[in-house]
Design an enzyme around this catalytic site. Structure first.
Site, PDB file in Angstrom:
ATOM      1  N   LYS A   1      41.191  96.086-109.144  1.00  0.00           N
ATOM      2  CA  LYS A   1      41.775  96.726-107.906  1.00  0.00           C
ATOM      3  C   LYS A   1      40.692  97.050-106.943  1.00  0.00           C
ATOM      4  O   LYS A   1      39.416  97.207-107.274  1.00  0.00           O
ATOM      5  CB  LYS A   1      42.614  97.912-108.181  1.00  0.00           C
ATOM      6  CG  LYS A   1      43.645  97.640-109.195  1.00  0.00           C
ATOM      7  CD  LYS A   1      44.756  98.783-109.575  1.00  0.00           C
ATOM      8  CE  LYS A   1      45.706  98.403-110.649  1.00  0.00           C
ATOM      9  NZ  LYS A   1      46.522  99.378-110.845  1.00  0.00           N
TER      10      LYS A   1
ATOM     11  N   TYR B   1      54.551  94.191-108.193  1.00  0.00           N
ATOM     12  CA  TYR B   1      54.853  95.529-108.549  1.00  0.00           C
ATOM     13  C   TYR B   1      56.561  95.578-108.223  1.00  0.00           C
ATOM     14  O   TYR B   1      57.013  96.837-107.959  1.00  0.00           O
ATOM     15  CB  TYR B   1      54.384  96.630-107.781  1.00  0.00           C
ATOM     16  CG  TYR B   1      52.726  96.665-108.246  1.00  0.00           C
ATOM     17  CD1 TYR B   1      52.501  96.817-109.620  1.00  0.00           C
ATOM     18  CD2 TYR B   1      51.775  96.697-107.312  1.00  0.00           C
ATOM     19  CE1 TYR B   1      51.186  96.864-110.076  1.00  0.00           C
ATOM     20  CE2 TYR B   1      50.432  97.048-107.733  1.00  0.00           C
ATOM     21  CZ  TYR B   1      50.225  96.996-109.286  1.00  0.00           C
ATOM     22  OH  TYR B   1      48.880  97.204-109.610  1.00  0.00           O
TER      23      TYR B   1
ATOM     24  N   PHE C   1      55.868 106.711-104.925  1.00  0.00           N
ATOM     25  CA  PHE C   1      54.422 106.399-104.650  1.00  0.00           C
ATOM     26  C   PHE C   1      54.333 104.927-104.234  1.00  0.00           C
ATOM     27  O   PHE C   1      53.171 104.773-104.060  1.00  0.00           O
ATOM     28  CB  PHE C   1      53.759 106.816-105.763  1.00  0.00           C
ATOM     29  CG  PHE C   1      54.318 105.866-107.175  1.00  0.00           C
ATOM     30  CD1 PHE C   1      53.935 104.514-107.140  1.00  0.00           C
ATOM     31  CD2 PHE C   1      54.875 106.511-107.961  1.00  0.00           C
ATOM     32  CE1 PHE C   1      54.059 103.949-108.440  1.00  0.00           C
ATOM     33  CE2 PHE C   1      55.346 105.832-109.274  1.00  0.00           C
ATOM     34  CZ  PHE C   1      54.928 104.561-109.409  1.00  0.00           C
TER      35      PHE C   1
ATOM     36  N   ARG D   1      45.044  95.852-122.501  1.00  0.00           N
ATOM     37  CA  ARG D   1      45.554  96.926-122.447  1.00  0.00           C
ATOM     38  C   ARG D   1      44.642  98.283-123.151  1.00  0.00           C
ATOM     39  O   ARG D   1      44.683  99.191-122.427  1.00  0.00           O
ATOM     40  CB  ARG D   1      47.081  97.076-122.866  1.00  0.00           C
ATOM     41  CG  ARG D   1      48.053  96.225-121.984  1.00  0.00           C
ATOM     42  CD  ARG D   1      48.304  96.463-120.724  1.00  0.00           C
ATOM     43  NE  ARG D   1      48.881  97.617-120.332  1.00  0.00           N
ATOM     44  CZ  ARG D   1      49.405  97.922-119.395  1.00  0.00           C
ATOM     45  NH1 ARG D   1      49.461  97.278-118.143  1.00  0.00           N
ATOM     46  NH2 ARG D   1      50.133  99.455-119.256  1.00  0.00           N
TER      47      ARG D   1
ATOM     48  N   THR E   1      48.031 104.535-118.136  1.00  0.00           N
ATOM     49  CA  THR E   1      48.158 104.505-116.708  1.00  0.00           C
ATOM     50  C   THR E   1      47.912 105.769-115.996  1.00  0.00           C
ATOM     51  O   THR E   1      47.234 105.778-114.993  1.00  0.00           O
ATOM     52  CB  THR E   1      49.593 104.185-116.413  1.00  0.00           C
ATOM     53  OG1 THR E   1      50.132 103.125-117.255  1.00  0.00           O
ATOM     54  CG2 THR E   1      50.070 103.992-115.199  1.00  0.00           C
TER      55      THR E   1
ATOM     56  N   ARG F   1      39.834 103.402-117.519  1.00  0.00           N
ATOM     57  CA  ARG F   1      40.259 104.124-116.877  1.00  0.00           C
ATOM     58  C   ARG F   1      39.899 105.870-117.326  1.00  0.00           C
ATOM     59  O   ARG F   1      39.796 106.679-116.575  1.00  0.00           O
ATOM     60  CB  ARG F   1      41.920 104.232-116.836  1.00  0.00           C
ATOM     61  CG  ARG F   1      42.551 103.000-115.900  1.00  0.00           C
ATOM     62  CD  ARG F   1      43.795 102.768-116.315  1.00  0.00           C
ATOM     63  NE  ARG F   1      44.595 101.712-115.323  1.00  0.00           N
ATOM     64  CZ  ARG F   1      45.669 101.085-115.653  1.00  0.00           C
ATOM     65  NH1 ARG F   1      46.647 101.616-116.550  1.00  0.00           N
ATOM     66  NH2 ARG F   1      46.181 100.468-114.720  1.00  0.00           N
TER      67      ARG F   1
ATOM     68  N   ASN G   1      43.356 103.279-110.135  1.00  0.00           N
ATOM     69  CA  ASN G   1      43.045 103.372-111.568  1.00  0.00           C
ATOM     70  C   ASN G   1      42.349 101.867-111.778  1.00  0.00           C
ATOM     71  O   ASN G   1      42.326 101.484-113.038  1.00  0.00           O
ATOM     72  CB  ASN G   1      44.115 103.583-112.345  1.00  0.00           C
ATOM     73  CG  ASN G   1      45.431 102.589-112.195  1.00  0.00           C
ATOM     74  OD1 ASN G   1      45.285 101.901-111.830  1.00  0.00           O
ATOM     75  ND2 ASN G   1      46.429 102.915-112.851  1.00  0.00           N
TER      76      ASN G   1
ATOM     77  N   HIS H   1      44.266  96.320-113.480  1.00  0.00           N
ATOM     78  CA  HIS H   1      45.549  96.033-113.903  1.00  0.00           C
ATOM     79  C   HIS H   1      45.583  94.827-114.784  1.00  0.00           C
ATOM     80  O   HIS H   1      44.486  93.745-115.017  1.00  0.00           O
ATOM     81  CB  HIS H   1      46.675  94.979-112.659  1.00  0.00           C
ATOM     82  CG  HIS H   1      47.722  94.444-113.265  1.00  0.00           C
ATOM     83  ND1 HIS H   1      48.766  95.133-113.423  1.00  0.00           N
ATOM     84  CD2 HIS H   1      47.959  92.828-113.698  1.00  0.00           C
ATOM     85  CE1 HIS H   1      49.715  94.060-113.956  1.00  0.00           C
ATOM     86  NE2 HIS H   1      49.174  92.838-114.078  1.00  0.00           N
TER      87      HIS H   1
ATOM     88  N   GLU I   1      52.453  86.191-114.173  1.00  0.00           N
ATOM     89  CA  GLU I   1      51.517  86.655-113.330  1.00  0.00           C
ATOM     90  C   GLU I   1      50.286  85.551-112.940  1.00  0.00           C
ATOM     91  O   GLU I   1      49.797  85.515-111.793  1.00  0.00           O
ATOM     92  CB  GLU I   1      50.936  87.920-113.806  1.00  0.00           C
ATOM     93  CG  GLU I   1      51.987  89.044-113.656  1.00  0.00           C
ATOM     94  CD  GLU I   1      51.477  90.303-114.153  1.00  0.00           C
ATOM     95  OE1 GLU I   1      50.685  90.265-114.947  1.00  0.00           O
ATOM     96  OE2 GLU I   1      52.373  91.283-114.292  1.00  0.00           O
TER      97      GLU I   1
HETATM   98  N1  UDP Z   1      51.162 104.035-110.263  1.00  0.00           N
HETATM   99  C1  UDP Z   1      51.113 105.247-109.237  1.00  0.00           C
HETATM  100  N2  UDP Z   1      51.803 106.126-109.967  1.00  0.00           N
HETATM  101  C2  UDP Z   1      52.453 106.386-110.953  1.00  0.00           C
HETATM  102  C3  UDP Z   1      52.506 104.969-111.760  1.00  0.00           C
HETATM  103  C4  UDP Z   1      51.801 104.056-111.360  1.00  0.00           C
HETATM  104  O1  UDP Z   1      50.506 104.710-108.301  1.00  0.00           O
HETATM  105  O2  UDP Z   1      53.065 107.334-111.211  1.00  0.00           O
HETATM  106  C5  UDP Z   1      50.495 102.596-109.911  1.00  0.00           C
HETATM  107  C6  UDP Z   1      49.417 102.528-110.551  1.00  0.00           C
HETATM  108  O3  UDP Z   1      48.068 101.941-109.873  1.00  0.00           O
HETATM  109  C7  UDP Z   1      49.582 101.667-112.000  1.00  0.00           C
HETATM  110  C8  UDP Z   1      50.630 100.687-110.973  1.00  0.00           C
HETATM  111  O4  UDP Z   1      51.232 101.625-110.279  1.00  0.00           O
HETATM  112  O5  UDP Z   1      48.634 100.912-112.131  1.00  0.00           O
HETATM  113  C9  UDP Z   1      51.383 100.042-111.972  1.00  0.00           C
HETATM  114  O6  UDP Z   1      52.075 100.862-112.743  1.00  0.00           O
HETATM  115  P1  UDP Z   1      52.613 100.378-114.146  1.00  0.00           P
HETATM  116  O7  UDP Z   1      53.444 101.610-114.675  1.00  0.00           O
HETATM  117  O8  UDP Z   1      52.669  98.915-114.367  1.00  0.00           O
HETATM  118  O9  UDP Z   1      50.954 100.616-115.165  1.00  0.00           O
HETATM  119  P2  UDP Z   1      50.043  99.840-115.497  1.00  0.00           P
HETATM  120  O10 UDP Z   1      50.601  98.760-116.318  1.00  0.00           O
HETATM  121  O11 UDP Z   1      49.129  99.397-114.329  1.00  0.00           O
HETATM  122  O12 UDP Z   1      49.457 100.781-116.509  1.00  0.00           O
HETATM  123 MG    MG Z   2      52.090  97.400-115.375  1.00  0.00          MG
END
Ligand code: UDP
Ligand code: MG
Length: 134
Positions: free
Chosen positions: A9, A49, A57, A85, A91, A102, A112, A115, A126
């Site tokens: 990112k 997304y 958010f 992952r 997350t 992270r 964070n 992705h 994707e």
């Molecule tokens: N995100 C955020 N606030 C939240 C949850 C997610 O800003 O409470 C953002 C964060 O950058 C995250 C992305 O949205 O990586 C995608 O969310 P997801 O739940 O898919 O998490 P990830 O798969 O990235 O762990």
């Molecule tokens: Mg995700």
């Protein structure tokens, strides 16, 4: 061989952590089979997304994801979807354990760093979205 979609990112770029994060992926012996830098727009983000567009958010997430370039990658290896992952960490930054990307570098849940696809099925969707049919 299993594949996943990884995207570093804009904070990773801004903080000069691209090399560090790629090193972690390579040290795990996962193979990067394609890589490019690009700038995302609102339409691409709304697709990527889609599960989050109605969250409070989302506008902050969108702004952040368009604040600089991202580094998009196709990564290959056995169980690579879950493997990436695991390297990423949780997350929510406070739940991301030390030793994960992270856990070591994020102090914010939006910014964070990385992705990684959350399933084999989404990985293929994707990869198609960001690299076309490969
Ligand atoms: N995100 C955020 N606030 C939240 C949850 C997610 O800003 O409470 C953002 C964060 O950058 C995250 C992305 O949205 O990586 C995608 O969310 P997801 O739940 O898919 O998490 P990830 O798969 O990235 O762990
Ligand atoms: Mg995700």
């Amino acid at each position: 061989m299993e594949r996943t979609y990884v995207m570093l990112k804009p904070d990773a770029y801004e903080r000069r952590l691209i090399g560090e994060i790629i090193s972690r992926i390579e040290r795990k012996n996962f193979k990067i089979t394609d890589i490019k830098m690009l700038n995302l727009n609102k339409a691409m983000l709304a697709k990527h997304y889609a599960h989050l567009v109605n969250k409070p958010f989302y506008s902050a997430l969108e702004k952040f994801m368009m604040s600089g370039p991202v580094v998009a990658m196709i990564v290959e290896g056995e169980n690579v979807v879950q493997g990436i992952r695991n390297l990423m960490g949780a997350t929510k930054w406070l739940e991301a354990i030390q030793g994960t990307i992270r856990g070591d570098y994020a102090n914010n849940t939006t910014e964070n760093l990385i992705h990684g696809s959350d399933s084999i099925e989404n990985a293929e969707i994707e990869i198609e979205r960001f690299f076309g049919s490969k």
